[in-house]
Design an enzyme around this catalytic site. Structure first.
Site, PDB file in Angstrom:
ATOM      1  N   GLY A  67       0.834  -1.204   0.000  1.00 48.59           N
ATOM      2  CA  GLY A  67       0.000   0.000   0.000  1.00 48.59           C
ATOM      3  C   GLY A  67       0.864   1.247   0.000  1.00 48.59           C
ATOM      4  CB  ILE A 109      -0.431   4.703   6.294  1.00 49.27           C
ATOM      5  CG1 ILE A 109      -1.664   5.096   7.101  1.00 49.27           C
ATOM      6  CG2 ILE A 109       0.659   4.180   7.225  1.00 49.27           C
ATOM      7  CD1 ILE A 109      -2.306   3.946   7.841  1.00 49.27           C
ATOM      8  N   GLY A 110       1.149   4.897   3.544  1.00 50.44           N
ATOM      9  CA  GLY A 110       2.280   4.400   2.763  1.00 50.44           C
ATOM     10  C   GLY A 110       3.296   5.474   2.419  1.00 50.44           C
ATOM     11  CG  ASP A 170      -0.970   1.052  -3.908  1.00 44.66           C
ATOM     12  OD1 ASP A 170      -0.995   1.666  -2.837  1.00 44.66           O
ATOM     13  OD2 ASP A 170      -1.953   0.985  -4.673  1.00 44.66           O
ATOM     14  CG  ASN A 184      -5.098   9.759  -3.838  1.00 47.97           C
ATOM     15  OD1 ASN A 184      -4.840   9.192  -4.879  1.00 47.97           O
ATOM     16  ND2 ASN A 184      -6.083   9.363  -3.049  1.00 47.97           N
ATOM     17  CE  LYS A 242      -3.122   6.332  -4.492  1.00 49.13           C
ATOM     18  NZ  LYS A 242      -4.037   6.143  -3.352  1.00 49.13           N
ATOM     19  CB  CYS A 298      -3.168 -13.024  13.719  1.00 47.22           C
ATOM     20  SG  CYS A 298      -4.768 -13.711  13.221  1.00 47.22           S
ATOM     21  CB  CYS A 357     -37.857  -7.129   0.430  1.00 50.17           C
ATOM     22  SG  CYS A 357     -38.301  -8.573  -0.543  1.00 50.17           S
ATOM     23  CB  CYS A 375      -7.670 -16.838  15.813  1.00 47.16           C
ATOM     24  SG  CYS A 375      -7.371 -16.036  14.236  1.00 47.16           S
TER      25      CYS A 375
END
Lengths: 649, 553
Positions: free
Chosen positions: A27, A31-32, A51, A59, A75, A161, A176, A427
């Site tokens: 990504g 944040i990337g 990415d 952006n 990106k 995780c 519906c 998990c």
């Protein structure tokens, strides 16, 4: 003074390890961009970026590695080019690709020391989590929404995780509710976007993720009617070049379909019946309204005539675009495509009006239809900074001092940190054992897997079932139809994961069995699920056998599912669950983060004395909710030990 | 201004800033674009802060710095490139930051805070300063920062080794849009006449079966929970001498009474609206109250006796105060927010009920507007200078408004020590969690600042003399504690942090600078937009523990 002097001073011996490391960043968005800058300037030796997105105007308020000249470019590639200039010593590799591509297999994941998730969707997050667990590579997971942010360190078997805490799933609505009995603005917006727009201009969607067909059993006849209606609507497309195209659609969905609905008298006994609209009346009221001009006035709620004008105008614009498309090409809804947004906003509001539901401004509809998450540079910068600080702990093998960090808008504490929780025994992603085998998928059959690997090698004696991606391949009790099919015929590709489920009923098992570790005892207890990674190798005869492993026993059956609150965004009204409030943290579906502190609350137990270091102070009796807990602290002070030796060369 | 062109058409700007407009709206964006930020110190931290203000589009910035770019700068500062080495740091960073956003104007001065304070004092006077907000990044000396006017919002930032300290100094902040989690205010114990009447009307036949002339199951399951609560509260009062259930025990009894009336012979065995009602009991069964934050504002002298020169905020709070005090208006209560939660209900009855709250809120806002306009007239100001829109925004938030009086910097550094400051530090040192308290980071950084103010260079800048620098810093820290009359001496943790400061030698770590950039810019944005609640007044981050703490020094 060389450029890395300062980093070396502060990081000490860790600096060398960082220089030699190979990390993956999935990504390159909000944040990337921040993260990549931090990784480059911290001196991580080799950074891979994946990415699949391209750069959009919206952006640029935060993704600073991109400029106007980069719009519509990939990106990953642009991020690499821009960031690469800032540290010639770092090797950067970028791929404009989907991280779920087969080429990014477990072996590839294993080649990294550390993986960073800087993603914007649940699905990809879960995939990377799964791959990192399979490859046994630590993962730093992060997400932001508005002023909220979160960073989580994930190491299989040692921490929780990504899937240990169930995530809220995207909303869906009974068919519906959307098609016949809407009661809230969102119902009309989903109708306009996923039904009307899709049928008229896009790909007809038998099943949209937003529509839940399972809840329709109560009214089979209505479903049949709806199917016919959709069919009729599709036929309207033929009139696309007619100047009356907007009229055709209008009279179909706002007049005739509504009249038919009204004829279902039972439906309106307790509900407010809708009022069909008359084209001539509505269009003459809108004679002097300019739809193209109004469409720009997006903060105000439009009235009936105004909605009609925008509806008619956007239909015209879209029809023109449709006609210019090559055969077989269609339009798709995009919140940033004004024509599609205008159409959806106006159509949704017209429907709201005839059902006497509150209408919404185009600005609000954009957020509701497009799942827009507010985003700013500051939150991303803080979150990305925290990712790297947690990476330092992981690289130092100091997981016990790593933290799960939440960023919130409270001003008593800007961030809150807690110790990473231990894995959830139940998990389905990390509470499993794993083996890997190679197979020639063109020759090996499912029967070979069952017999040679599962029965003979892993020693399963009782009833089992085998699934892949939620689909049952085999069940020793009642489904063995496919045992003679080759794996390829069953859809196995370069790398496929199957899960072996021990179907032994564990109700009568003695608790003590769970504690016993020897192989004999295993036969008495129920085993955890085993995930077998099967990779294709044409040179293998049939299938290889995995090294012997001791499969853990499953924990006792969970009586009550662990409480996880995810109610913040849901509320109910009428016959469907939905969200109408548009406050920033209450989004209808999950996008840039799938969970934040507002979604996730859980009890944190203070570590028992036996698990805590010898010289530690314990906060007795303080179990906090989503609050900070204290890391076991040695009496000696952390700072210098933590940071290694002072090395000034 | 920012987002909307005169004819109301959205610009491409609106698209570019769409994601942040959803946080602070056109109002906030306009304020942001009117700001002119001065940054003293083009270090990595300074540039990262500015980056996060340039991206969302502050109006202008000016970078003031007197350094020349070195090779080492390139290792931490993203906004310097190879070509920059040997050139003016202010000029190069201003140019590279300006490139980030063509909507922002950048300028620079090759100068320093110390120098400008004496050579161009007009830059720092509120009446003549071009700057709306000032950021000063370490190193800076104590005498210099004490000359800064408390009337211009100022952000003092240290980012050293693994620690960050941000101190905000600003004139009183009056915040209306604090963005609380919910604005809903149900007034269950204080219903007005029309609401009571609606509840009676809509719950007729509630406890009777359709066969007895009451509600059928569908209707029964769709009575909005607010009406259920109002109805059963009335029933309760009838049995309890007109008293509401007030304590935990009574509320539980009330809950049992309510759930007892739920129909269980329906599909699923329960009714969602009754469950919602039960869930709302503990939180919503209460007398409408006035929050302590709102009370603080209402008791401010500026609210009680506003003068003509005050901002509209104080005129409106005064009008709200009049509303509260007037028996014909609020009768002790604040204006209703009009916020209303989502709930299980038929669309039509939901909207009817929602409108009941909205109408009441509009009525309250109109009364407040009348009060405000009367006050304006009395003060000789144009009564039209406050609009219904402004008042409505205010009354929607009236229980959540905040006033922050920032303590002046002079108190933090006064001799003899200011009592509040002394107590804040000593309480933190004596607290049970002192071992890991970030107060030690503060003391170490404060010692650093004194060292820099006295010696004029960074401790630990030269490899020789590290030990001496450590001793000197410890002495400065000790002196500071003495001014507080603290007798505990220097804690080991403080000593270790001091050692860390010496080790850093005044250098920054990029990741810490980047974090500081986010954290500090976030607070600046809150102050500029006057939305959300900024920190009061110091926030400290420890990068080793990934932990923050807020102190009011």
């Amino acid at each position: 003074m060389p450029r890395d002097t300062r980093v070396r001073k502060s990081l000490g011996t860790l600096h060398t390890r960082i220089k030699e490391s190979r990390v993956l960043m999935v990504g390159a968005g909000g944040i990337g961009c921040e993260l990549l800058k931090n990784l480059v300037l911290t001196g991580f030796g080799e950074i891979h970026i994946v990415d699949l997105d391209t750069i959009d105007l919206s952006n640029l308020n935060r993704q600073f590695l991109f400029g106007m000249q980069h719009i519509k470019k990939p990106k990953a590639i642009v991020a690499k080019e821009t960031a690469g200039k800032f540290n010639p010593n770092v090797k950067l590799f970028a791929e404009h690709a989907n991280i779920k591509d087969a080429k990014f297999n477990v072996k590839w994941f294993k080649s990294f020391n550390l993986v960073f998730n800087a993603l914007d969707n649940l699905d990809a997050r879960r995939h990377v989590n799964r791959m990192c667990l399979a490859a046994d590579v630590p993962l730093i997971e992060s997400g932001t929404t508005g002023y909220y942010g979160q960073v989580q360190v994930i190491k299989g078997g040692e921490t929780e995780c990504y899937d240990c805490v169930p995530k809220p799933v995207p909303k869906s609505f009974p068919v519906c509710t959307i098609r016949s009995t809407p009661s809230q603005p969102i119902h009309c917006i989903v109708w306009a976007k996923s039904y009307l727009f899709a049928e008229v201009f896009g790909t007809s969607q038998e099943s949209s993720p937003e529509l839940d067909p399972s809840e329709n059993s109560e009214n089979a006849q209505e479903i049949a009617n709806l199917k016919r209606e959709a069919e009729e609507l599709k036929n309207i497309r033929e009139k696309i070049s007619s100047p009356d195209f907007a009229k055709c659609i209008f009279e179909k969905v706002f007049t005739r379909d509504i009249e038919r609905l009204l004829s279902m008298e039972d439906m309106w006994k307790t509900r407010t019946p809708p009022k069909p609209m008359d084209y001539t009346t509505v269009s003459s009221s809108a004679a002097h309204v300019s739809g193209s001009y109004l469409a720009k006035d997006d903060q105000r709620k439009w009235n009936l005539a105004e909605n009609f004008a925008v509806f008619a105008d956007s239909t015209k614009r879209l029809a023109k675009r449709m006609l210019a498309l090559a055969d077989g090409e269609v339009l798709s809804f995009d919140k940033d495509d004004e024509d599609t947004l205008d159409f959806v906003a106006a159509a949704a509001n017209l429907r709201s009006i005839l059902f006497e539901i509150e209408s919404k401004s185009k600005f609000d509809i954009k957020q509701m239809a497009g799942n827009i998450i507010p985003a700013i540079a500051t939150t991303n910068a803080i979150t990305a900074g925290l990712c790297v600080l947690q990476a330092f702990k992981v690289m130092r093998n100091d997981l016990k001092n790593a933290k799960m960090v939440f960023l919130n808008k409270s001003t008593e504490r800007v961030i809150t940190a807690q110790n990473p929780a231990p894995p959830n025994k139940y998990c389905e992603e990390c509470g499993v054992d794993r083996v890997a085998v190679e197979a020639n998928v063109e020759k090996a059959t499912l029967g070979d897997v069952v017999k040679k690997v599962v029965r003979e090698r892993l020693g399963y004696k009782g009833d089992i079932s085998i699934t892949t991606k939620g689909r049952t391949l085999y069940d020793s009790i009642d489904f063995d139809d496919d045992v003679d099919s080759t794996l390829k015929e069953l859809g196995f590709a370069e790398e496929t994961f199957i899960t072996v489920v021990d179907e032994k009923d564990d109700d009568e098992e003695d608790k003590e069995d769970q504690e016993m570790k020897d192989a004999d005892a295993q036969e008495k207890g129920k085993r955890v699920n085993v995930v077998i990674a099967i990779s294709h190798n044409p040179e293998v005869d049939l299938i290889t056998t995995p090294p012997p492993i001791k499969i853990r026993l499953a924990p006792p059956k969970l009586v009550e599912p662990e409480p996880t609150t995810s109610t913040s965004a849901t509320a109910t009204n009428g016959n469907g669950k939905h969200t109408i409030d548009l406050d920033v943290e209450e989004v209808t579906e999950i996008s840039e983060v799938s969970e934040g502190p507002s979604f996730k609350k859980r009890k944190i137990e203070v570590l028992g004395e036996d698990k805590v270091g010898p010289n530690k102070m314990s906060k007795k009796d303080s179990s906090a909710e989503g609050d900070e807990t204290v890391a076991p602290l040695n009496d000696t002070v952390v700072v210098l030990e933590d940071e290694g030796v002072i090395t000034i060369d | 201004m920012a987002c909307t062109t005169p004819n109301g058409a959205p610009s491409s700007k609106e698209k570019k800033y769409d994601r942040q407009l959803r946080l602070w709206g056109a109002n906030g964006q306009n304020k942001l674009e009117a700001a002119h930020i001065a940054l003293f110190g083009a270090s990595a931290t300074g540039c990262e802060i500015l980056k996060n203000l340039v991206l969302p589009s502050v109006g202008k910035f000016t970078i003031i710095d007197d350094k020349i770019v070195t090779e080492a700068d390139l290792g931490t500062n993203f906004f310097l490139d190879e070509e920059s080495v040997g050139k003016s740091r202010a000029e190069r960073t201003a140019a590279l930051l300006e490139e980030l956003n063509p909507d922002v104007k950048g300028a620079f001065m090759n100068d320093s805070l110390s120098n400008l304070l004496s050579s161009k004092p007009e830059l720092f006077k509120p009446s003549t300063s071009p700057f709306t907000h000032i950021i000063v990044v370490s190193p800076f000396s104590t005498p210099d920062i004490l000359q800064l006017s408390p009337e211009i919002p100022t952000f003092l930032v240290h980012s050293l080794g693994w620690s960050i300290v941000l101190r905000i100094m600003a004139p009183t902040r009056c915040i209306v849009e604090t963005h609380p989690d919910s604005l809903a205010d149900l007034r269950l114990f204080n219903p007005w006449e029309e609401l009571t009447a609606l509840a009676v009307e809509k719950t007729k036949g509630l406890d009777k079966r359709a066969s007895e002339g009451g509600m059928d199951n569908y209707e029964h399951g769709h009575v909005p929970y607010v009406l259920l609560l109002l109805k059963y509260l009335d029933d309760w009062k009838a049995e309890h001498n007109g008293q509401y259930p007030s304590n935990y025990k009574e509320k539980n009894e009330f809950k049992a009474m309510l759930l007892d009336k739920m129909r269980t012979d329906v599909p699923g065995g329960s009714e969602e609206n009754y469950e919602e009602a039960a869930a709302a009991i503990m939180k919503n069964l209460k007398q409408a109250d006035i929050s302590s934050d709102a009370k603080e504002v209402l008791e401010d002298p500026r609210c009680i006796n506003p003068t003509a020169d005050l901002e509209n905020f104080w005129i409106i709070t005064n009008a709200v105060r009049q509303f509260r005090d007037s028996p014909a208006q609020g009768a002790g209560l604040l204006p209703l927010s009009g916020g209303f939660p989502d709930m299980k209900a038929e669309s039509k009855s939901y909207v009817e009920l929602q409108n009941m709250y909205r109408t009441r809120a509009q009525r309250d806002a109109a009364l407040v507007l009348e009060n405000a306009q009367a006050t304006l007239s009395k003060l000789g100001r144009d009564p039209e200078s406050i609009t219904l829109e402004e008042v409505s925004l205010f009354t929607k938030h009236s229980n959540f408004i905040r006033r922050i009086n920032y303590r002046p910097l002079t108190c933090e550094y006064s001799l003899p020590c200011d009592d509040h400051h002394r107590r804040t530090v000593i309480d933190a040192l004596n607290n049970w969690d002192t071992e890991e308290s970030l107060i030690h980071d503060y003391i170490a950084i404060r010692a650093f600042q004194e060292y820099y103010s006295t010696i004029g260079r960074f401790p630990g800048a030269e490899d020789k003399g590290l030990k001496k620098d450590q001793e000197m810093l410890e002495a400065f820290a000790g002196d500071y504690l003495k001014t507080l009359d603290y007798i505990g001496g220097l804690a080991d943790r403080t000593k270790n942090l001091v050692q860390e400061v010496v080790r850093a030698g005044g250098s920054e770590l990029h990741v810490i600078a980047s974090f500081a950039g986010g954290m500090v810019a976030q607070e600046i944005v809150k102050v500029i937009t006057q939305q959300y609640i900024p920190v009061n007044n110091t926030v400290i981050f420890d990068g080793i523990q990934s932990k923050t703490a807020v102190f009011e020094f």
